[in-house]
Write a protein that holds these residues in place. Sequence first.
Motif, mmCIF file in Angstrom:
data_model
loop_
_atom_site.group_PDB
_atom_site.id
_atom_site.type_symbol
_atom_site.label_atom_id
_atom_site.label_comp_id
_atom_site.label_asym_id
_atom_site.label_seq_id
_atom_site.Cartn_x
_atom_site.Cartn_y
_atom_site.Cartn_z
ATOM 1 N N VAL A 66 78.024 48.020 86.592
ATOM 2 C CA VAL A 66 79.383 47.659 87.019
ATOM 3 C C VAL A 66 80.366 47.697 85.857
ATOM 4 C CG1 VAL A 66 80.805 45.835 88.037
ATOM 5 C CG2 VAL A 66 78.515 46.243 88.906
ATOM 6 N N ASN A 67 79.967 47.174 84.704
ATOM 7 C CA ASN A 67 80.872 47.141 83.555
ATOM 8 C C ASN A 67 81.229 48.550 83.094
ATOM 9 O OD1 ASN A 67 80.737 44.358 83.632
ATOM 10 N ND2 ASN A 67 79.145 44.223 82.074
ATOM 11 N N THR A 68 80.265 49.455 83.131
ATOM 12 C CA THR A 68 80.524 50.852 82.770
ATOM 13 C C THR A 68 81.503 51.482 83.748
ATOM 14 O OG1 THR A 68 78.327 51.091 81.778
ATOM 15 C CG2 THR A 68 79.452 53.121 82.421
ATOM 16 N N ALA A 69 81.275 51.243 85.043
ATOM 17 C CA ALA A 69 82.156 51.801 86.072
ATOM 18 C C ALA A 69 83.584 51.281 85.906
ATOM 19 C CB ALA A 69 81.626 51.449 87.460
ATOM 20 N N LEU A 70 83.719 49.997 85.589
ATOM 21 C CA LEU A 70 85.043 49.397 85.408
ATOM 22 C C LEU A 70 85.762 49.986 84.199
ATOM 23 C CD1 LEU A 70 87.163 47.297 86.201
ATOM 24 C CD2 LEU A 70 85.856 45.585 84.923
ATOM 25 N N MET A 71 85.036 50.151 83.085
ATOM 26 C CA MET A 71 85.654 50.733 81.887
ATOM 27 C C MET A 71 86.029 52.195 82.125
ATOM 28 S SD MET A 71 86.309 48.597 79.621
ATOM 29 C CE MET A 71 86.889 49.825 78.448
ATOM 30 N N GLU A 72 85.182 52.931 82.832
ATOM 31 C CA GLU A 72 85.518 54.321 83.181
ATOM 32 C C GLU A 72 86.829 54.369 83.945
ATOM 33 O OE1 GLU A 72 81.005 56.172 83.818
ATOM 34 O OE2 GLU A 72 82.423 56.114 85.481
ATOM 35 N N LEU A 73 86.960 53.498 84.940
ATOM 36 C CA LEU A 73 88.167 53.463 85.771
ATOM 37 C C LEU A 73 89.400 53.170 84.918
ATOM 38 C CD1 LEU A 73 89.433 53.389 88.678
ATOM 39 C CD2 LEU A 73 89.083 50.916 88.596
ATOM 40 N N CYS A 74 89.325 52.136 84.093
ATOM 41 C CA CYS A 74 90.476 51.752 83.270
ATOM 42 C C CYS A 74 90.866 52.852 82.291
ATOM 43 C CB CYS A 74 90.176 50.457 82.518
ATOM 44 S SG CYS A 74 90.065 48.999 83.579
ATOM 45 N N ILE A 75 89.877 53.481 81.675
ATOM 46 C CA ILE A 75 90.161 54.542 80.705
ATOM 47 C C ILE A 75 90.738 55.770 81.411
ATOM 48 C CG2 ILE A 75 89.124 56.131 79.029
ATOM 49 C CD1 ILE A 75 87.108 53.854 78.371
ATOM 50 N N MET A 76 90.223 56.103 82.600
ATOM 51 C CA MET A 76 90.755 57.245 83.345
ATOM 52 C C MET A 76 92.204 56.983 83.796
ATOM 53 S SD MET A 76 87.471 58.452 85.626
ATOM 54 C CE MET A 76 88.001 60.101 86.063
ATOM 55 N N ILE A 77 92.476 55.742 84.229
ATOM 56 C CA ILE A 77 93.852 55.385 84.604
ATOM 57 C C ILE A 77 94.771 55.543 83.398
ATOM 58 C CG2 ILE A 77 95.368 53.464 85.265
ATOM 59 C CD1 ILE A 77 93.011 52.379 86.967
ATOM 60 N N HIS A 78 94.338 55.013 82.262
ATOM 61 C CA HIS A 78 95.151 55.089 81.037
ATOM 62 C C HIS A 78 95.370 56.544 80.619
ATOM 63 C CE1 HIS A 78 96.732 54.118 77.104
ATOM 64 N NE2 HIS A 78 95.770 54.835 76.538
ATOM 65 N N ALA A 79 94.314 57.351 80.694
ATOM 66 C CA ALA A 79 94.425 58.768 80.304
ATOM 67 C C ALA A 79 95.444 59.496 81.184
ATOM 68 C CB ALA A 79 93.056 59.441 80.401
ATOM 69 N N CYS A 80 95.418 59.216 82.489
ATOM 70 C CA CYS A 80 96.374 59.857 83.408
ATOM 71 C C CYS A 80 97.791 59.331 83.181
ATOM 72 C CB CYS A 80 95.952 59.624 84.860
ATOM 73 S SG CYS A 80 94.449 60.508 85.338
ATOM 74 N N LYS A 81 97.900 58.046 82.862
ATOM 75 C CA LYS A 81 99.218 57.435 82.637
ATOM 76 C C LYS A 81 99.919 58.088 81.459
ATOM 77 C CE LYS A 81 102.127 54.101 83.799
ATOM 78 N NZ LYS A 81 102.693 54.026 85.161
ATOM 79 N N ILE A 82 99.215 58.243 80.348
ATOM 80 C CA ILE A 82 99.854 58.821 79.162
ATOM 81 C C ILE A 82 99.927 60.341 79.235
ATOM 82 C CG2 ILE A 82 99.248 56.837 77.705
ATOM 83 C CD1 ILE A 82 97.001 58.485 76.491
ATOM 84 N N ALA A 83 99.321 60.902 80.313
ATOM 85 C CA ALA A 83 99.480 62.339 80.572
ATOM 86 C C ALA A 83 100.600 62.586 81.587
ATOM 87 C CB ALA A 83 98.169 62.929 81.081
ATOM 88 N N SER A 84 101.422 61.546 81.849
ATOM 89 C CA SER A 84 102.629 61.650 82.676
ATOM 90 C C SER A 84 102.371 61.811 84.170
ATOM 91 C CB SER A 84 103.531 62.798 82.184
ATOM 92 O OG SER A 84 103.890 62.610 80.839
ATOM 93 N N ALA A 85 101.284 61.211 84.675
ATOM 94 C CA ALA A 85 101.085 61.204 86.132
ATOM 95 C C ALA A 85 102.217 60.412 86.777
ATOM 96 C CB ALA A 85 99.743 60.582 86.468
ATOM 97 N N LYS A 86 102.680 60.867 87.946
ATOM 98 C CA LYS A 86 103.797 60.218 88.633
ATOM 99 C C LYS A 86 103.378 58.857 89.197
ATOM 100 C CE LYS A 86 107.319 61.169 92.129
ATOM 101 N NZ LYS A 86 107.784 62.168 93.125
#
Length: 320
Positions: A66-86
């Motif tokens: 679960v902890n791995t899945a949660l960190m994956e989610l947060c990092i993917m959200i952050h990566a998309c955010k700073i890549a200018s996702a709408k």
Amino acid sequence: MLNGSGVKIFTGTSHPELAEIIARRLGLSLSKAEVTKSGIGETNVRIAESVRENDVYIINTGCGAVNTALMELCIMIHACKIASAKRITAVLPLFPYARQDKKDKSRAPISAKLVANMIQKSGCDHVITMDLHASQIQGFFDVPVDKLYAEPSSILYIRTHFDLQNIVIVSPDAGGAKRATSIADRLGVDFALFHKERKKANAVSRMVLVGHVKDKVAILVDDMADTCGTLSLAARYLTEGGAAKVYAIVTHGILSGNALQSIEESTLEKLIVTNTLPQQENQAKCKKIEVIDIGPVLGEVIRRSHYGESVSKLFHEVPY
């Protein structure tokens, strides 16, 4: 079906099979992302295609590591955010740490609130989840939360597999009475419940049946099955109470520890779960497990979310 314009669907490593079902439902391919682990266990994510000004959906569920899945989610959200996702939507079929939703003893954390903060601070604009263990978790967020229900899918399964003249819906505890009565009312059938006493968490000491089940097919309904101690004990009491057969329908089949052995040794005919968590391995080990596919429901809510349509219809109907 979506035309693919401006929509990207990514998945972490927790449940890629469900992500494939959702993408297929929408007529899209999963977007490319590389998720790897370093030698010391750090999660590395690389979004392999442009998401600039796109509507991004990231699918990861709270199972396994679960902890791995949660960190994956947060990092993917952050990566998309700073890549200018709408806009970025986290799709969490099973919300992690959902059972730690309140301070039930001194110095206990409210971990579900912490998880909500982590997801928001990562840059998430919207959350889609299913059958939260406690509805107040929606209030932990300051962004919109669409909480879906497996109830319509469960009702469709019951209608197509059982004789409604001969069933009784049973809640394994008082906390699930609202869920069970809702299903019973919509089907027009009888309802019963158990009052249970616990000596410690995850260990039930005594259960008292309230209602009549003699010569009926009893269907236990609950939001999650973890160790399956409660379900197995409830099934035994129902059989002793004269129930002809006992089934269980559960949204989240966590099935940890000796759960599969408990199911096999119990008087349950079948345990029906949804695929909010991967179940192929569990099905291979236990023949009593059957799966309801909720991929079409999640796919339809993504389509409606993208086009700005209401999702409340999905609280009562299964999309076709």
